[in-house]
Design a protein around this motif. Structure first.
Motif, PDB file in Angstrom:
ATOM      1  N   SER A  54       0.832  -1.213   0.000  1.00 12.09           N
ATOM      2  CA  SER A  54       0.000   0.000   0.000  1.00 12.09           C
ATOM      3  C   SER A  54       0.862   1.257   0.000  1.00 12.09           C
ATOM      4  O   SER A  54       0.372   2.355  -0.262  1.00 12.09           O
ATOM      5  N   ALA A  55       2.142   1.100   0.317  1.00  7.82           N
ATOM      6  CA  ALA A  55       3.038   2.264   0.316  1.00  7.82           C
ATOM      7  C   ALA A  55       3.819   2.363  -1.001  1.00  7.82           C
ATOM      8  O   ALA A  55       4.647   3.248  -1.172  1.00  7.82           O
ATOM      9  N   TYR A 199      25.884  -3.481   8.194  1.00  7.82           N
ATOM     10  CA  TYR A 199      26.001  -3.030   6.798  1.00  7.82           C
ATOM     11  C   TYR A 199      25.651  -1.555   6.641  1.00  7.82           C
ATOM     12  O   TYR A 199      25.502  -1.058   5.520  1.00  7.82           O
ATOM     13  N   GLY A 200      25.476  -0.867   7.756  1.00  3.49           N
ATOM     14  CA  GLY A 200      25.163   0.568   7.689  1.00  3.49           C
ATOM     15  C   GLY A 200      23.746   0.826   7.204  1.00  3.49           C
ATOM     16  O   GLY A 200      23.454   1.859   6.600  1.00  3.49           O
ATOM     17  N   ILE A 201      22.863  -0.123   7.473  1.00  5.52           N
ATOM     18  CA  ILE A 201      21.464   0.024   7.032  1.00  5.52           C
ATOM     19  C   ILE A 201      20.568   0.158   8.263  1.00  5.52           C
ATOM     20  O   ILE A 201      20.665  -0.665   9.178  1.00  5.52           O
ATOM     21  N   PRO A 202      19.693   1.167   8.299  1.00  7.88           N
ATOM     22  CA  PRO A 202      18.789   1.254   9.450  1.00  7.88           C
ATOM     23  C   PRO A 202      17.848   0.050   9.509  1.00  7.88           C
ATOM     24  O   PRO A 202      17.283  -0.352   8.495  1.00  7.88           O
ATOM     25  N   GLY A 203      17.737  -0.528  10.690  1.00  6.84           N
ATOM     26  CA  GLY A 203      16.857  -1.683  10.871  1.00  6.84           C
ATOM     27  C   GLY A 203      15.725  -1.330  11.820  1.00  6.84           C
ATOM     28  O   GLY A 203      15.951  -0.751  12.873  1.00  6.84           O
ATOM     29  N   VAL A 204      14.507  -1.643  11.421  1.00  5.76           N
ATOM     30  CA  VAL A 204      13.338  -1.302  12.230  1.00  5.76           C
ATOM     31  C   VAL A 204      12.525  -2.561  12.484  1.00  5.76           C
ATOM     32  O   VAL A 204      12.371  -3.393  11.588  1.00  5.76           O
ATOM     33  N   VAL A 205      11.992  -2.682  13.704  1.00  6.18           N
ATOM     34  CA  VAL A 205      11.087  -3.802  13.999  1.00  6.18           C
ATOM     35  C   VAL A 205       9.661  -3.263  13.968  1.00  6.18           C
ATOM     36  O   VAL A 205       9.371  -2.231  14.575  1.00  6.18           O
ATOM     37  N   ARG A 216       3.205   2.463   7.926  1.00  4.39           N
ATOM     38  CA  ARG A 216       3.954   3.662   8.364  1.00  4.39           C
ATOM     39  C   ARG A 216       5.462   3.495   8.194  1.00  4.39           C
ATOM     40  O   ARG A 216       6.119   4.363   7.621  1.00  4.39           O
ATOM     41  N   VAL A 217       6.004   2.370   8.665  1.00  2.66           N
ATOM     42  CA  VAL A 217       7.467   2.210   8.566  1.00  2.66           C
ATOM     43  C   VAL A 217       7.907   2.044   7.110  1.00  2.66           C
ATOM     44  O   VAL A 217       8.972   2.529   6.713  1.00  2.66           O
ATOM     45  N   THR A 218       7.060   1.385   6.321  1.00  5.74           N
ATOM     46  CA  THR A 218       7.427   1.211   4.900  1.00  5.74           C
ATOM     47  C   THR A 218       7.386   2.557   4.182  1.00  5.74           C
ATOM     48  O   THR A 218       8.280   2.889   3.397  1.00  5.74           O
ATOM     49  N   ASP A 219       6.356   3.326   4.472  1.00 10.20           N
ATOM     50  CA  ASP A 219       6.200   4.626   3.828  1.00 10.20           C
ATOM     51  C   ASP A 219       7.436   5.503   4.081  1.00 10.20           C
ATOM     52  O   ASP A 219       7.935   6.181   3.179  1.00 10.20           O
ATOM     53  N   GLU A 220       7.936   5.436   5.304  1.00 12.33           N
ATOM     54  CA  GLU A 220       9.130   6.223   5.647  1.00 12.33           C
ATOM     55  C   GLU A 220      10.344   5.724   4.854  1.00 12.33           C
ATOM     56  O   GLU A 220      11.107   6.512   4.293  1.00 12.33           O
ATOM     57  N   ALA A 221      10.476   4.384   4.784  1.00  7.80           N
ATOM     58  CA  ALA A 221      11.608   3.804   4.043  1.00  7.80           C
ATOM     59  C   ALA A 221      11.495   4.126   2.549  1.00  7.80           C
ATOM     60  O   ALA A 221      12.501   4.376   1.878  1.00  7.80           O
ATOM     61  N   VAL A 222      10.276   4.156   2.034  1.00  6.15           N
ATOM     62  CA  VAL A 222      10.049   4.476   0.617  1.00  6.15           C
ATOM     63  C   VAL A 222      10.522   5.917   0.348  1.00  6.15           C
ATOM     64  O   VAL A 222      11.218   6.184  -0.633  1.00  6.15           O
ATOM     65  N   GLY A 223      10.159   6.817   1.254  1.00  4.72           N
ATOM     66  CA  GLY A 223      10.570   8.226   1.104  1.00  4.72           C
ATOM     67  C   GLY A 223      12.084   8.331   1.031  1.00  4.72           C
ATOM     68  O   GLY A 223      12.633   9.011   0.144  1.00  4.72           O
ATOM     69  N   LYS A 224      12.779   7.621   1.919  1.00  2.00           N
ATOM     70  CA  LYS A 224      14.253   7.663   1.935  1.00  2.00           C
ATOM     71  C   LYS A 224      14.822   7.088   0.643  1.00  2.00           C
ATOM     72  O   LYS A 224      15.739   7.659   0.039  1.00  2.00           O
ATOM     73  N   ALA A 225      14.289   5.934   0.242  1.00  2.87           N
ATOM     74  CA  ALA A 225      14.816   5.269  -0.956  1.00  2.87           C
ATOM     75  C   ALA A 225      14.625   6.150  -2.197  1.00  2.87           C
ATOM     76  O   ALA A 225      15.535   6.311  -3.010  1.00  2.87           O
ATOM     77  N   ASN A 227      14.479   9.243  -2.291  1.00  6.13           N
ATOM     78  CA  ASN A 227      15.280  10.447  -2.103  1.00  6.13           C
ATOM     79  C   ASN A 227      16.780  10.187  -2.252  1.00  6.13           C
ATOM     80  O   ASN A 227      17.592  11.054  -1.959  1.00  6.13           O
ATOM     81  N   GLY A 228      17.138   8.978  -2.624  1.00  5.61           N
ATOM     82  CA  GLY A 228      18.554   8.638  -2.812  1.00  5.61           C
ATOM     83  C   GLY A 228      19.285   8.338  -1.519  1.00  5.61           C
ATOM     84  O   GLY A 228      20.514   8.346  -1.469  1.00  5.61           O
ATOM     85  N   GLU A 229      18.529   8.081  -0.428  1.00  2.65           N
ATOM     86  CA  GLU A 229      19.196   7.831   0.860  1.00  2.65           C
ATOM     87  C   GLU A 229      19.483   6.354   1.119  1.00  2.65           C
ATOM     88  O   GLU A 229      19.890   5.988   2.225  1.00  2.65           O
ATOM     89  N   GLY A 230      19.257   5.511   0.128  1.00  6.44           N
ATOM     90  CA  GLY A 230      19.656   4.112   0.243  1.00  6.44           C
ATOM     91  C   GLY A 230      18.643   3.187   0.877  1.00  6.44           C
ATOM     92  O   GLY A 230      17.489   3.542   1.114  1.00  6.44           O
ATOM     93  N   PRO A 231      19.106   1.954   1.150  1.00  6.66           N
ATOM     94  CA  PRO A 231      18.200   0.882   1.586  1.00  6.66           C
ATOM     95  C   PRO A 231      17.779   0.938   3.048  1.00  6.66           C
ATOM     96  O   PRO A 231      18.402   1.620   3.858  1.00  6.66           O
ATOM     97  N   SER A 232      16.714   0.206   3.357  1.00  2.00           N
ATOM     98  CA  SER A 232      16.245   0.024   4.735  1.00  2.00           C
ATOM     99  C   SER A 232      15.937  -1.449   4.944  1.00  2.00           C
ATOM    100  O   SER A 232      15.627  -2.172   3.990  1.00  2.00           O
ATOM    101  N   LEU A 233      15.998  -1.860   6.202  1.00  2.00           N
ATOM    102  CA  LEU A 233      15.637  -3.225   6.576  1.00  2.00           C
ATOM    103  C   LEU A 233      14.495  -3.138   7.583  1.00  2.00           C
ATOM    104  O   LEU A 233      14.622  -2.486   8.620  1.00  2.00           O
ATOM    105  N   ILE A 234      13.374  -3.766   7.248  1.00  2.00           N
ATOM    106  CA  ILE A 234      12.215  -3.747   8.150  1.00  2.00           C
ATOM    107  C   ILE A 234      11.866  -5.180   8.518  1.00  2.00           C
ATOM    108  O   ILE A 234      11.670  -6.029   7.637  1.00  2.00           O
ATOM    109  N   GLU A 235      11.829  -5.447   9.795  1.00  2.00           N
ATOM    110  CA  GLU A 235      11.456  -6.792  10.257  1.00  2.00           C
ATOM    111  C   GLU A 235      10.032  -6.753  10.807  1.00  2.00           C
ATOM    112  O   GLU A 235       9.738  -6.020  11.753  1.00  2.00           O
TER     113      GLU A 235
END
Ligand SMILES: Cc1ncc(C[n+]2csc(CCOP(=O)(O)OP(=O)(O)O)c2C)c(N)n1
Length: 320
Positions: A54-55, A199-205, A216-225, A227-235
């Protein structure tokens, strides 16, 4: 309040119900010998696929796992063609030759399910690299289990995507078990998200049984990605309602644990939340459930009436 429109919330609820009813129907059809091979059901984990997709935009990419129907449907796959593929029929997405574990639809950015644990991660990294080189603002999301986070492909994918700041989002669906193996027996960390640090990647639970929290957490990671701010890891911490595959009665799971998780059912929770917040009325949600059930019946009819591919077709659409 979530800040999302009524239409968006109803759409999310409808998708979750669609996945649940679809999976229940597949469970039933398997028992009638209609499904070739085995089947890994996604029921119980709907909030992850729907919260994440949905994000996303239609032109964003996803890669999936052996438990892939939920991801396909959440990304917008056609129910008829998905059901036909699972039943091995000619009108399925891969002309009935991919089946449940190799289903794909490039038109909606669904790059494929895979039976090989951990194989979807490098494919998502490749898709992210492609988007970066083509200078589009598309992103690539890969779904995988906590078991897959012990594979070399997980570590290589996190490392490369971080070093090259690729627009990739890693979504770990932690359902506590890899087949019958409990996480604590093979991993000395509680959170897969913590592995991002190396690996220098923000990890969120995230609470994987709460669709709004996943969104919510995906939407934030999508915004960063984007914007050229790289990958995120969401568990996303979640639980499967059934065994690993259709044939597994899952006797290795403690009774109390199963009961506790079933009480946290993602669809029931979202429904209660929507009614309590006054966003939607129970009658509207029931109408959505009924309408969805009819569409699932239509998909079964479509798939049943579709022919099987001929033996000669086994040689078409293949490489090598
Ligand atoms: C490379 C590889 N190793 C082993 C298997 C057998 N296998 C299939 S599913 C599975 C467990 C995967 O667990 P997880 O990644 O946590 O996903 P889940 O099934 O819990 O969704 C295993 C070991 C496989 N398909 N591929």
């Amino acid at each position: 309040m979530s800040g999302l429109s009524r239409e968006k919330l109803l759409g999310m609820y409808q998708k979750m119900v669609e996945i649940r009813l679809f999976e229940e129907k597949v469970f039933e059809l398997y028992g009638q010998n209609m499904v070739p091979g085995t089947i890994h059901l996604y029921a119980g984990e709907e909030a992850v696929a729907v919260g994440v997709c949905s994000a996303l935009r239609k032109d964003d990419y996803i890669t999936s796992t052996h438990r892939g129907h939920g991801h396909c449907i959440a990304k917008g796959a056609d129910l008829n063609r998905t059901m036909a593929e699972i039943l091995g029929k000619k009108d399925g997405y891969c002309k009935g030759k991919g089946g449940s574990m190799h289903i794909a639809d490039f038109n909606i950015g669904m790059l494929g399910a895979t039976a090989v644990v951990g194989a979807g991660l490098p494919i998502a990294v490749g898709a992210g690299l492609s988007a970066k080189l083509r200078k589009t603002d598309q992103i690539a999301v890969c779904f995988f289990g906590e078991g897959a986070s012990n594979q070399g492909t997980f570590h290589e994918s996190l490392n490369m995507s971080s070093a090259w700041k690729l627009p990739v989002i890693f979504i770990c669906e932690n359902n506590l078990y890899a087949m019958g193996t409990r996480q604590s027996r093979i991993m000395n960390v509680e959170n897969v998200a913590d592995r991002g640090t190396g690996y220098g990647i923000p990890g969120v639970v995230a609470d994987g049984n709460d669709v709004l929290s996943v969104f919510r957490v995906t939407d934030e990671a999508v915004g960063k990605a984007r914007n050229g701010e790289g990958p995120s890891l969401i568990e996303c911490k979640t639980y499967r309602r059934r065994g690993h595959s259709r044939a597994d009665p899952a006797k290795y799971r403690p009774k109390q644990e199963v009961e506790d998780w079933l009480l946290r059912d993602p669809i029931k929770r979202f429904k209660e939340h929507l009614i309590q917040e006054g966003t939607l009325k129970e009658a509207e949600l029931l109408a959505t459930e009924k309408e969805t059930a009819l569409r699932i019946e239509d998909a079964v009819k479509f798939a049943m009436e579709s022919p099987y591919p001929t033996p000669e077709e086994a040689l078409e659409d293949v490489y090598g």
